[in-house]
Enzyme design. Structure first.
Site, PDB file in Angstrom:
ATOM      1  N   CYS A 163       9.506  -4.431  -2.457  1.00 49.17           N
ATOM      2  CA  CYS A 163       9.651  -3.073  -1.936  1.00 49.17           C
ATOM      3  C   CYS A 163      10.748  -2.947  -0.885  1.00 49.17           C
ATOM      4  CB  CYS A 163       8.321  -2.598  -1.359  1.00 49.17           C
ATOM      5  SG  CYS A 163       6.972  -2.673  -2.555  1.00 49.17           S
ATOM      6  N   HIS A 303       7.991   2.429   6.956  1.00 44.73           N
ATOM      7  CA  HIS A 303       7.608   1.970   5.617  1.00 44.73           C
ATOM      8  C   HIS A 303       6.402   2.779   5.155  1.00 44.73           C
ATOM      9  CE1 HIS A 303       7.582  -0.626   2.186  1.00 44.73           C
ATOM     10  NE2 HIS A 303       6.382  -1.110   2.457  1.00 44.73           N
ATOM     11  N   GLU A 314       2.161  -1.660  11.080  1.00 47.18           N
ATOM     12  CA  GLU A 314       3.509  -1.183  11.381  1.00 47.18           C
ATOM     13  C   GLU A 314       3.507  -0.411  12.702  1.00 47.18           C
ATOM     14  OE1 GLU A 314       7.311   1.162   9.380  1.00 47.18           O
ATOM     15  OE2 GLU A 314       5.343   1.318   8.416  1.00 47.18           O
ATOM     16  N   LYS A 335       7.307   8.681   2.287  1.00 45.79           N
ATOM     17  CA  LYS A 335       6.493   8.321   1.116  1.00 45.79           C
ATOM     18  C   LYS A 335       5.328   9.295   0.938  1.00 45.79           C
ATOM     19  CE  LYS A 335       7.449   3.338   1.041  1.00 45.79           C
ATOM     20  NZ  LYS A 335       8.305   3.223   2.251  1.00 45.79           N
ATOM     21  N   HIS A 340       5.707   5.867  -3.385  1.00 42.06           N
ATOM     22  CA  HIS A 340       6.382   4.599  -3.102  1.00 42.06           C
ATOM     23  C   HIS A 340       7.248   4.218  -4.295  1.00 42.06           C
ATOM     24  CE1 HIS A 340       7.415   0.813  -1.608  1.00 42.06           C
ATOM     25  NE2 HIS A 340       6.243   0.334  -1.258  1.00 42.06           N
ATOM     26  N   PHE A 399       6.350  -7.490  -0.808  1.00 43.74           N
ATOM     27  CA  PHE A 399       5.539  -8.641  -1.187  1.00 43.74           C
ATOM     28  C   PHE A 399       6.343  -9.928  -0.964  1.00 43.74           C
ATOM     29  CE2 PHE A 399       2.455  -6.609  -4.510  1.00 43.74           C
ATOM     30  CZ  PHE A 399       1.936  -5.805  -3.512  1.00 43.74           C
TER      31      PHE A 399
END
Length: 413
Positions: A163, A303, A314, A335, A340, A399
């Site tokens: 991502c 994010h 975050e 988002k 996403h 990831f």
């Protein structure tokens, strides 16, 4: 010494629109691009919603033969690049071809082609597999097709950092120019993974929102009612140029790119470490690279995936790094509107930061009705805000523990 790098062109496809202007206008209006999945019959899936690109005609960018041979992710990359090149008024002739490069990241590459060709293999055997299958699948062909189409013969690469792919691509392109290996770079990220395998795989991880009855409210970062992210597709491409190169050709400058930070959690396959220590380090590295203080940052495009641990950690990382200044920061998650876009999301979010600097408008975090415990920053809830921005930061985490952060500022001669 590091050379100055500026942004001269933008191109985007997203669930909010098939251009930068349409995407930006809908984001500022607080519209959601999420709806029921139409790419396939999703009746048996736990999550049946997605952010799909709508009203896109590939024949505006590629011919019929290429539509049949290319995976959607490569077509999206070509389309967004054409928009960005036209926006930058950049033509790559023989005199500059070897000094213009391409880095377009993708987390999953030709996901739809993989599904289709595995089906052919199982049903009809190996002799029926398309000879164009492998070129359609491999992730670097987004960059490859762009390089061939536009004649860029300089450094070429493909960031595959889940991502964070779009953000690491832009960051690496920035460094390529800053340290003298190119005069201009086509950089961005793309994903076209709203497929049975893509959606089914994330469903199996229990990562996706199951708010199927209210798709436009399903992506709700930092809100207590969130229950997973919404998968989406999209592409963002920006044109980066060395400052004197851009000025010499009379380019219009949107903003200056001044910082990039990339770190690893070295912790877990998918979960962030407590307080998102790695994210904090990547933000710190990016700010140092930019030559700024934490108090110089005005806006962060978070994010903010709409997953419980990611959102909370975050926020903790931002608080730990920025201290008292965290209370003065504007932090929004776009988002909430786009979903996403995986490998494409960081590039589109970088464009949101650039537009925020250019226009003095902060896109909102929609669907934020009841902030979760610990999620207590200024998330620009539900309504865009008029505010002059000098420096903006975009966060992307992926990831494998990758953290990538880019920093832009208002251009001053």
């Amino acid at each position: 010494m590091k050379r100055r790098v500026v942004v001269t062109g933008l191109g985007a496809l997203s669930p909010l629109g098939t251009s930068v202007s349409e995407t930006w206008e809908n984001a500022i209006a607080g519209k959601s691009g999420i709806g029921p999945i139409t790419r396939f019959d999703a009746a048996s899936f736990a999550s049946r919603i997605a952010g799909e690109i709508k009203n896109f005609d590939p024949l505006q960018y590629v011919d019929k033969k290429e539509v049949r041979r290319y995976d959607n992710f490569a077509i999206y990359a070509l389309a967004a690049t054409q928009m960005a090149m036209e926006d930058a008024s950049l033509t790559i002739g023989p005199d500059i071809a070897e000094r213009v490069g391409v880095i377009i990241g993708s987390g999953m590459g030709g996901a739809l082609t993989i599904e289709e060709e595995v089906g052919v293999l199982i049903q009809s055997g190996p002799r029926k597999i398309s000879p164009f299958a492998i070129p359609a699948i491999i992730a670097n062909l987004g960059s490859g097709h762009v390089s061939m189409r536009f004649g860029a013969k300089g450094p070429i690469n493909c960031s595959v950092t889940a991502c964070a792919s779009g953000t690491t691509a832009i960051g690496d392109a920035y460094k390529t120019i800053a340290y003298g290996d190119a005069e201009a770079m086509i950089a961005g990220g793309v994903e076209a993974a709203v497929t049975r395998l893509g959606v089914g795989g994330f469903c199996a991880m229990r990562a996706l929102s199951t708010s199927n009855d209210e798709p436009q409210k399903a992506s709700r970062p930092f809100d207590k009612g969130r229950n997973g992210f919404v998968i989406a597709e999209g592409c963002g491409v920006i044109i980066l140029e060395e400052l004197s190169f851009a000025l010499k050709r009379g380019a219009r400058i949107y903003a200056e790119m001044i910082g990039y930070g990339c770190t690893s959690d070295a912790y877990h396959l998918a979960a962030p470490p407590p307080e998102h220590e790695g994210a904090g380090r990547s933000m710190r590295v990016a700010i140092k690279d930019a030559g700024l203080k934490t108090t110089d940052i005005n806006y962060i495009n978070a994010h903010g995936t709409s997953t419980p641990l990611n959102d909370l950690y975050e926020v903790q990382a931002i608080k730990n790094l920025f201290g008292e200044h965290a209370k003065k920061l504007m932090v929004s998650s776009t988002k909430s509107m786009t979903g996403h876009m995986l490998g494409g999301t960081g590039a589109v979010e970088a464009i949101f930061c650039i537009k925020a600097i250019q226009e003095g408008m902060i896109p909102p975090t929609i669907n934020l009705e009841n902030p979760d415990d610990g999620c207590d920053l200024d998330f620009v809830p539900n309504v865009a805000r008029k505010q002059e921005i000098n420096a903006a930061m975009s966060n992307s985490f992926g990831f494998g523990g990758v953290n990538a952060v880019v920093v832009f500022k208002k251009y001053c001669a």
